[in-house]
Motif scaffolding. Structure first.
Motif, PDB file in Angstrom:
ATOM      1  N   LEU A   1       0.823  -1.098  -0.135  1.00 46.63           N
ATOM      2  CA  LEU A   1       0.087   0.139   0.067  1.00 46.63           C
ATOM      3  C   LEU A   1       0.799   1.155   0.078  1.00 46.63           C
ATOM      4  CD1 LEU A   1      -2.751  -0.869   2.536  1.00 46.63           C
ATOM      5  CD2 LEU A   1      -3.075  -0.334  -0.015  1.00 46.63           C
ATOM      6  N   ALA A   2       1.771   1.386   1.018  1.00 42.58           N
ATOM      7  CA  ALA A   2       2.832   2.524   0.805  1.00 42.58           C
ATOM      8  C   ALA A   2       3.536   2.683  -0.425  1.00 42.58           C
ATOM      9  CB  ALA A   2       3.556   2.205   2.176  1.00 42.58           C
ATOM     10  N   ALA A   3       3.946   1.454  -0.814  1.00 43.32           N
ATOM     11  CA  ALA A   3       4.753   1.555  -1.979  1.00 43.32           C
ATOM     12  C   ALA A   3       4.025   2.155  -3.114  1.00 43.32           C
ATOM     13  CB  ALA A   3       5.424   0.301  -2.292  1.00 43.32           C
ATOM     14  N   TYR A   4       2.851   1.807  -3.304  1.00 42.06           N
ATOM     15  CA  TYR A   4       1.964   2.141  -4.292  1.00 42.06           C
ATOM     16  C   TYR A   4       1.692   3.457  -4.422  1.00 42.06           C
ATOM     17  CZ  TYR A   4      -2.259   2.517  -7.447  1.00 42.06           C
ATOM     18  OH  TYR A   4      -3.075   3.034  -8.333  1.00 42.06           O
ATOM     19  N   ALA A   5       1.334   4.064  -3.018  1.00 40.90           N
ATOM     20  CA  ALA A   5       1.155   5.704  -3.064  1.00 40.90           C
ATOM     21  C   ALA A   5       2.429   6.366  -3.233  1.00 40.90           C
ATOM     22  CB  ALA A   5       0.868   5.821  -1.534  1.00 40.90           C
TER      23      ALA A   5
ATOM     24  N   TYR B   1      12.229   9.635   1.358  1.00 38.11           N
ATOM     25  CA  TYR B   1      13.676   9.562   1.892  1.00 38.11           C
ATOM     26  C   TYR B   1      13.650   9.265   3.259  1.00 38.11           C
ATOM     27  CZ  TYR B   1      14.796  11.439  -2.993  1.00 38.11           C
ATOM     28  OH  TYR B   1      15.048  11.597  -4.078  1.00 38.11           O
ATOM     29  N   LEU B   2      12.813   9.906   3.962  1.00 42.34           N
ATOM     30  CA  LEU B   2      12.839   9.716   5.602  1.00 42.34           C
ATOM     31  C   LEU B   2      12.810   8.475   5.838  1.00 42.34           C
ATOM     32  CD1 LEU B   2      10.755  12.579   6.786  1.00 42.34           C
ATOM     33  CD2 LEU B   2      13.280  12.389   6.942  1.00 42.34           C
ATOM     34  N   VAL B   3      11.832   7.761   5.060  1.00 42.45           N
ATOM     35  CA  VAL B   3      11.621   6.184   5.197  1.00 42.45           C
ATOM     36  C   VAL B   3      12.799   5.153   4.908  1.00 42.45           C
ATOM     37  CG1 VAL B   3      10.321   4.100   4.185  1.00 42.45           C
ATOM     38  CG2 VAL B   3       9.020   6.120   4.887  1.00 42.45           C
ATOM     39  N   LEU B   4      13.488   5.841   3.831  1.00 41.58           N
ATOM     40  CA  LEU B   4      14.727   5.251   3.440  1.00 41.58           C
ATOM     41  C   LEU B   4      15.767   5.347   4.548  1.00 41.58           C
ATOM     42  CD1 LEU B   4      15.190   5.474  -0.382  1.00 41.58           C
ATOM     43  CD2 LEU B   4      14.218   3.531   0.922  1.00 41.58           C
ATOM     44  N   LEU B   5      15.854   6.330   5.110  1.00 39.87           N
ATOM     45  CA  LEU B   5      16.840   6.688   6.107  1.00 39.87           C
ATOM     46  C   LEU B   5      16.721   5.848   7.387  1.00 39.87           C
ATOM     47  CD1 LEU B   5      16.918  10.827   6.202  1.00 39.87           C
ATOM     48  CD2 LEU B   5      18.625   9.045   5.781  1.00 39.87           C
TER      49      LEU B   5
ATOM     50  N   SER C   1       8.049  -2.375   6.763  1.00 37.82           N
ATOM     51  CA  SER C   1       9.338  -2.233   6.922  1.00 37.82           C
ATOM     52  C   SER C   1       9.736  -1.314   5.795  1.00 37.82           C
ATOM     53  CB  SER C   1      10.129  -3.642   6.746  1.00 37.82           C
ATOM     54  OG  SER C   1       9.843  -4.192   5.437  1.00 37.82           O
ATOM     55  N   ALA C   2      10.965  -0.469   5.829  1.00 37.92           N
ATOM     56  CA  ALA C   2      11.253   0.146   5.134  1.00 37.92           C
ATOM     57  C   ALA C   2      11.791  -0.421   3.873  1.00 37.92           C
ATOM     58  CB  ALA C   2      12.672   1.201   5.662  1.00 37.92           C
ATOM     59  N   PHE C   3      12.673  -1.571   3.920  1.00 34.77           N
ATOM     60  CA  PHE C   3      13.079  -2.429   2.929  1.00 34.77           C
ATOM     61  C   PHE C   3      12.040  -2.804   2.052  1.00 34.77           C
ATOM     62  CE2 PHE C   3      13.703  -6.750   1.266  1.00 34.77           C
ATOM     63  CZ  PHE C   3      14.861  -6.394   0.160  1.00 34.77           C
TER      64      PHE C   3
END
Length: 239
Positions: free
Chosen positions: A55-59, A73-77, A113-115
């Protein structure tokens, strides 16, 4: 035999092979309870994490909203922060929520998860925009486009993410060890590790239990290994 396991110098091949430890392990330690807890924990994390990560990735991949790139970028951090940094605050939080020694307490912090978000976003970005534009013309809303159009196309990515998530949580030691204190709530790695420390003479059953714990992951990998070598995009369409 125990003497062969702890012999010095260690031997690559034993003088005698027996299956006694594979039978003894079921009565020596509560292995069945450990397996049940691991299945519930790892399975629950896989189901919830794959869904919410998608869901998050689609958004992030297909929708436009203010601050999207900064938020991504904050998620990746967060991937750069080791678990040891926030494990004490996590323990305090779960304790205040009265979720220690519970399946919900184990699953809730790992429901995303961020990954997983990063991996699924990379897949969604590569899908052709013609698919969702055609769906919008047909009157589908954003969630139906995601559920009926995009999600079926990302089966290989979903299965790959599910396998990675299953392996990480099935083999995790520190996290379940932190959030559980009762023997009946231990997962396989945590239970076997603590048992080794408490009963150091039972190396055979513990090592047999370790082999048994590897079998489900091995079967899952054999079943789904083809998805690791398939192309990321399976829609058969290109821009």
């Amino acid at each position: 035999m125990e003497k062969d396991i702890i012999s010095y110098p260690p031997k690559i091949f034993a003088d005698k092979y027996i299956f006694e430890n594979y039978l003894k392990v079921w009565t020596t330690i509560p292995l069945l309870s450990y397996i049940k807890n691991t299945i519930i924990f790892a399975g629950g994390v896989v189901i919830t994490s794959v869904f919410f990560d998608s869901l998050a990735a689609y958004a992030f991949a297909r929708m436009n909203f203010k601050g999207k790139n900064i938020l991504f970028y904050l998620v990746l951090l967060t991937m750069m922060i080791p678990f040891q940094v926030f494990m004490i605050p996590l323990f305090i939080e779960i304790n205040k929520m009265s979720l220690l020694d519970s399946y919900i307490g184990l699953i809730l912090p790992r429901m995303t998860s961020a990954f997983g978000i990063f991996m699924m976003r990379s897949f969604f970005v590569s899908l052709p925009k013609d698919l969702e534009e055609a769906a919008r013309v047909d009157g589908l809303n954003e969630f139906k486009i995601f559920y009926k159009i995009m999600l079926p196309l990302c089966k290989p990515a979903l299965l790959t993410l599910g396998i990675f998530t299953l392996m990480n949580n099935w083999n995790d030691l520190l996290y379940p060890l932190l959030l559980t204190s009762k023997t009946e709530m231990r997962t396989l790695p945590a239970g076997l590790a603590l048992f080794t420390g408490q009963h150091i003479s039972f190396y055979g059953p513990v090592m047999a239990g370790t082999v048994i714990s590897m079998i489900p992951l091995l079967l899952v990998y054999i079943f789904a290994q083809k998805y690791f070598v398939q192309g990321v995009v399976m829609s058969g369409m290109k821009e």
